[in-house]
Design an enzyme around this catalytic site. Structure first.
Site, PDB file in Angstrom:
ATOM      1  N   CYS A  71      16.291  -6.834  -0.318  1.00 39.23           N
ATOM      2  CA  CYS A  71      16.434  -8.031   0.513  1.00 39.23           C
ATOM      3  C   CYS A  71      17.767  -8.706   0.252  1.00 39.23           C
ATOM      4  O   CYS A  71      18.183  -9.573   1.002  1.00 39.23           O
ATOM      5  CB  CYS A  71      15.303  -9.001   0.242  1.00 39.23           C
ATOM      6  SG  CYS A  71      15.392  -9.649  -1.414  1.00 39.23           S
ATOM      7  N   GLU A 105      17.149  -6.479  11.102  1.00 40.30           N
ATOM      8  CA  GLU A 105      17.256  -6.152   9.679  1.00 40.30           C
ATOM      9  C   GLU A 105      17.000  -4.639   9.575  1.00 40.30           C
ATOM     10  O   GLU A 105      15.868  -4.187   9.746  1.00 40.30           O
ATOM     11  CB  GLU A 105      16.208  -6.916   8.858  1.00 40.30           C
ATOM     12  CG  GLU A 105      16.309  -6.598   7.380  1.00 40.30           C
ATOM     13  CD  GLU A 105      15.212  -7.230   6.528  1.00 40.30           C
ATOM     14  OE1 GLU A 105      14.129  -7.559   7.041  1.00 40.30           O
ATOM     15  OE2 GLU A 105      15.462  -7.381   5.313  1.00 40.30           O
ATOM     16  N   GLU A 142       0.830  -1.213   0.000  1.00 41.35           N
ATOM     17  CA  GLU A 142       0.000   0.000   0.000  1.00 41.35           C
ATOM     18  C   GLU A 142       0.864   1.263   0.000  1.00 41.35           C
ATOM     19  O   GLU A 142       0.362   2.370  -0.120  1.00 41.35           O
ATOM     20  CB  GLU A 142      -0.975  -0.026   1.191  1.00 41.35           C
ATOM     21  CG  GLU A 142      -0.355  -0.034   2.576  1.00 41.35           C
ATOM     22  CD  GLU A 142       0.082  -1.417   3.074  1.00 41.35           C
ATOM     23  OE1 GLU A 142       0.501  -2.265   2.260  1.00 41.35           O
ATOM     24  OE2 GLU A 142       0.020  -1.628   4.311  1.00 41.35           O
TER      25      GLU A 142
HETATM   26  P1  NAD Z   1       6.013  -6.208   5.031  1.00 43.43           P
HETATM   27  O1  NAD Z   1       6.146  -7.581   5.566  1.00 43.43           O
HETATM   28  O2  NAD Z   1       5.703  -5.103   5.984  1.00 43.43           O
HETATM   29  O3  NAD Z   1       4.835  -6.157   3.932  1.00 43.43           O
HETATM   30  C1  NAD Z   1       4.760  -7.092   2.891  1.00 43.43           C
HETATM   31  C2  NAD Z   1       3.292  -7.259   2.495  1.00 43.43           C
HETATM   32  O4  NAD Z   1       2.570  -7.792   3.617  1.00 43.43           O
HETATM   33  C3  NAD Z   1       2.615  -5.970   2.094  1.00 43.43           C
HETATM   34  O5  NAD Z   1       1.780  -6.218   0.975  1.00 43.43           O
HETATM   35  C4  NAD Z   1       1.812  -5.593   3.330  1.00 43.43           C
HETATM   36  O6  NAD Z   1       0.629  -4.876   3.013  1.00 43.43           O
HETATM   37  C5  NAD Z   1       1.477  -6.934   3.938  1.00 43.43           C
HETATM   38  N1  NAD Z   1       1.359  -6.869   5.407  1.00 43.43           N
HETATM   39  C6  NAD Z   1       2.027  -6.032   6.243  1.00 43.43           C
HETATM   40  N2  NAD Z   1       1.652  -6.262   7.524  1.00 43.43           N
HETATM   41  C7  NAD Z   1       0.759  -7.262   7.495  1.00 43.43           C
HETATM   42  C8  NAD Z   1       0.017  -7.958   8.519  1.00 43.43           C
HETATM   43  N3  NAD Z   1       0.149  -7.665   9.810  1.00 43.43           N
HETATM   44  N4  NAD Z   1      -0.799  -8.955   8.127  1.00 43.43           N
HETATM   45  C9  NAD Z   1      -0.934  -9.274   6.836  1.00 43.43           C
HETATM   46  N5  NAD Z   1      -0.271  -8.642   5.825  1.00 43.43           N
HETATM   47  C10 NAD Z   1       0.565  -7.663   6.151  1.00 43.43           C
HETATM   48  O7  NAD Z   1       7.328  -5.890   4.198  1.00 43.43           O
HETATM   49  P2  NAD Z   1       7.786  -4.517   3.545  1.00 43.43           P
HETATM   50  O8  NAD Z   1       8.195  -3.580   4.611  1.00 43.43           O
HETATM   51  O9  NAD Z   1       6.787  -4.079   2.544  1.00 43.43           O
HETATM   52  O10 NAD Z   1       9.075  -5.010   2.727  1.00 43.43           O
HETATM   53  C11 NAD Z   1      10.350  -5.111   3.298  1.00 43.43           C
HETATM   54  C12 NAD Z   1      10.624  -6.520   3.766  1.00 43.43           C
HETATM   55  O11 NAD Z   1      10.497  -7.428   2.668  1.00 43.43           O
HETATM   56  C13 NAD Z   1      12.048  -6.702   4.262  1.00 43.43           C
HETATM   57  O12 NAD Z   1      12.009  -7.523   5.409  1.00 43.43           O
HETATM   58  C14 NAD Z   1      12.745  -7.413   3.118  1.00 43.43           C
HETATM   59  O13 NAD Z   1      13.871  -8.190   3.464  1.00 43.43           O
HETATM   60  C15 NAD Z   1      11.639  -8.275   2.609  1.00 43.43           C
HETATM   61  N6  NAD Z   1      11.883  -8.702   1.243  1.00 43.43           N
HETATM   62  C16 NAD Z   1      12.275  -9.990   1.053  1.00 43.43           C
HETATM   63  C17 NAD Z   1      12.550 -10.430  -0.230  1.00 43.43           C
HETATM   64  C18 NAD Z   1      12.983 -11.852  -0.474  1.00 43.43           C
HETATM   65  O14 NAD Z   1      13.082 -12.212  -1.630  1.00 43.43           O
HETATM   66  N7  NAD Z   1      13.237 -12.656   0.531  1.00 43.43           N
HETATM   67  C19 NAD Z   1      12.415  -9.562  -1.313  1.00 43.43           C
HETATM   68  C20 NAD Z   1      12.002  -8.261  -1.081  1.00 43.43           C
HETATM   69  C21 NAD Z   1      11.733  -7.842   0.218  1.00 43.43           C
END
Ligand code: NAD
Length: 498
Positions: free
Chosen positions: A281, A382, A176
């Site tokens: 990531c 992280e 979002e």
């Molecule tokens: P995030 O976990 O906050 O959000 C990811 C998704 O989950 C979003 O669409 C968000 O709306 C949803 N979300 C958030 N809180 C939620 C909840 N309580 N319940 C259900 N859904 C929820 O991650 P972010 O801040 O958007 O992205 C950064 C993170 O993503 C970092 O930890 C990074 O390492 C990771 N990442 C990992 C990879 C990989 O390939 N392993 C790739 C890119 C990013």
């Protein structure tokens, strides 16, 4: 103020929710749009559109599907700059980096264009008298993708090109925080000739995510995001009988051995730590200096960190943009404070960084923290910002043990001129993606991407061959066409071959 809507059954819709979230331009700190946050009803209508479209799409010939994929590939390629600008304005990363992300996503579309070969089955002639066996893979149904803010185009493109090429339909729930890229992608799909309902986008937060996880009409969920949410998605999705791959967070270490070319290693470490403001990531966030490499690598990285051109992602001179939100900026700054309070040495200090003309932007300058130990918060957390920690050890085996003791296992790298040390490292580390003199070893689209341990929940990596396997299931057929003159060989014992 622009409102960013869902995309359901081939058209934008505001849905039924009164809830919205602001979208900011991180370089200026100004709100640029408002995104609607889906209700359960909105998500259910997107899933229903995908379910209805599946009946026809799953029966569409593989060659017709590929024609649409090729057309989509051309459109994304022609509009790469438009897509990159949308990413820069909501994520903050510099335009050249956003273009790179679109390119890496396109490579997955190109991989998916080869789906006729990838879906070819096996055939065994005469496995028993007059009996043949063959296998093929079928699509699953409605698949969903839940994606993070840091790659608003590439990460969704790790998922839907392969899912759709295999004959599935798709519901994307992007972050979002930077939702515009996904809507532009939906429009490009429509222009490529994809039937309405095959690709849908719903914006939202936990309410939308839970509606996906609880829907009996969703067969599989791909998630990329932070570790606590990845774990939650995997647990709730699998408890509801779905196939789930949930990629989590990371803490990527790069070992620097005394025999490494220090100037080469420092160039690459700085790019890997500060590129995209560390919001990757696969960013390197810990340099593990072995023996007397410590001071040399710290000094060489310090020089580069101080020279990084920080500014708006739209400024062609900028090498690094702001971080995504004010909250992210405050969290990163407070972790640097904590590191200092816990005894680390701030060798390059990115706190209090301002960019002239962008005083309200969410900037953090490149930061190098030396003398970090594994009990400090800057090591355990992280950080997801432009912060490189330097940890010192005496031997390569100690460095490997340190990496293996870390709960994450996404990416890692070694800088060395010793083939023996590199081989010991590649065989010894418990990490999914490994670089040898390559700091950000993101696999090409025809390999699969994924970490180990707390960086992945589920057993399939994303895109590449494992992606095809994730989005399909196998059928094995045992067939006989008896000639009328053959005697029946039916018997009551368990069938064995003759
Ligand atoms: P995030 O976990 O906050 O959000 C990811 C998704 O989950 C979003 O669409 C968000 O709306 C949803 N979300 C958030 N809180 C939620 C909840 N309580 N319940 C259900 N859904 C929820 O991650 P972010 O801040 O958007 O992205 C950064 C993170 O993503 C970092 O930890 C990074 O390492 C990771 N990442 C990992 C990879 C990989 O390939 N392993 C790739 C890119 C990013």
């Amino acid at each position: 103020m622009r409102t960013i809507e869902h995309w359901i059954a081939g058209k934008p819709t505001a849905g039924t929710s009164e809830r919205t979230a602001p979208v900011y331009n991180p370089a200026t700190g100004a709100q640029s749009a408002t995104v609607v946050l889906a209700t359960t009803t909105d998500v259910e209508s997107a899933i229903a559109a995908a379910r209805d479209a599946y009946a026809e799409w799953s029966q569409t010939s593989v060659s017709k599907r590929v024609k649409i994929l090729f057309a989509f590939r051309e459109l994304v390629n022609n509009h790469a700059k438009d897509l990159a600008e949308l990413i820069t304005d909501e994520h903050g990363k510099v335009l050249s980096d956003a273009l790179g992300e679109v390119q890496r996503g396109l490579e997955v579309v190109e991989f998916a264009c080869g789906i006729p070969s990838l879906l070819k089955g096996d055939y065994s002639d005469q496995v028993s008298s007059d009996v043949d066996t063959f296998s093929f893979r079928e699509s699953l149904g409605v698949c969903a993708g839940i994606t993070p803010f840091n790659f608003p185009a590439m990460v969704p493109m790790w998922m839907f090109p392969v899912a759709i090429a295999c004959g599935n339909t798709f519901v994307l729930k992007p972050s979002e925080r930077d939702p515009s890229a996904s809507l532009f992608i939906a429009e490009l799909w429509q222009r490529a000739g994809l039937p309405d309902g095959v690709f849908n986008v719903v914006h939202g937060d936990k309410v939308a995510v839970d509606a996906i996880l609880d829907s009996p009409d969703v067969a599989a969920v791909s998630f990329v995001g932070s570790t606590p949410i990845a774990k939650y998605i995997h647990e709730r999705g699998t408890a509801n009988g779905k196939r789930v791959q949930a990629l989590g967070g990371a803490k990527n270490h790069a070992i620097v051995l005394p025999d490494a070319d220090v100037e080469f290693a420092a160039d690459h470490l700085a790019a890997a730590a500060f590129g995209s403001a560390g919001e990757r990531c696969m960013a390197i966030s810990v340099a593990v200096a072995v023996g007397d490499a410590g001071d040399r690598i710290r000094d060489a990285v310090r020089q580069r960190a101080e020279a990084v051109k920080v500014g708006s992602g739209r400024d062609a001179d900028s090498e690094m943009g702001p971080v995504v939100t004010k909250q992210a900026q405050e969290r990163i700054l407070s972790l640097i404070d904590t590191g200092e309070a816990q005894g680390a040495t701030v060798a390059v200090d990115g706190r209090g960084y301002t960019v002239p003309g962008h005083e309200d932007g969410y900037f953090v300058g490149p930061t190098v923290i030396d003398d970090v130990t594994t009990d400090m918060d800057v090591y355990a957390e992280e950080i997801f910002g432009p912060v490189l920690s330097v940890v010192r050890v005496d031997t390569v085996d100690e460095a490997i043990a340190l990496i293996n003791a870390n709960p994450y296992g996404n990416g890692t790298a070694i800088f060395t001129s010793s083939g023996e040390a590199a081989r010991r490292f590649q065989r010894g580390v418990h990490v999914g993606m490994i670089g040898i003199n390559v700091p950000v070893p993101v696999p090409m689209a025809f390999y699969s991407f994924g970490g180990w341990k707390d960086s992945l929940f589920g057993d399939k990596h994303i895109h590449g061959p494992e992606g095809v396997s994730f989005y399909t299931r196998a059928k094995v057929v045992t067939a006989r066409w008896p000639h009328r003159s053959h005697a029946s060989d039916a018997s009551f014992h368990f069938p064995t071959s003759k």
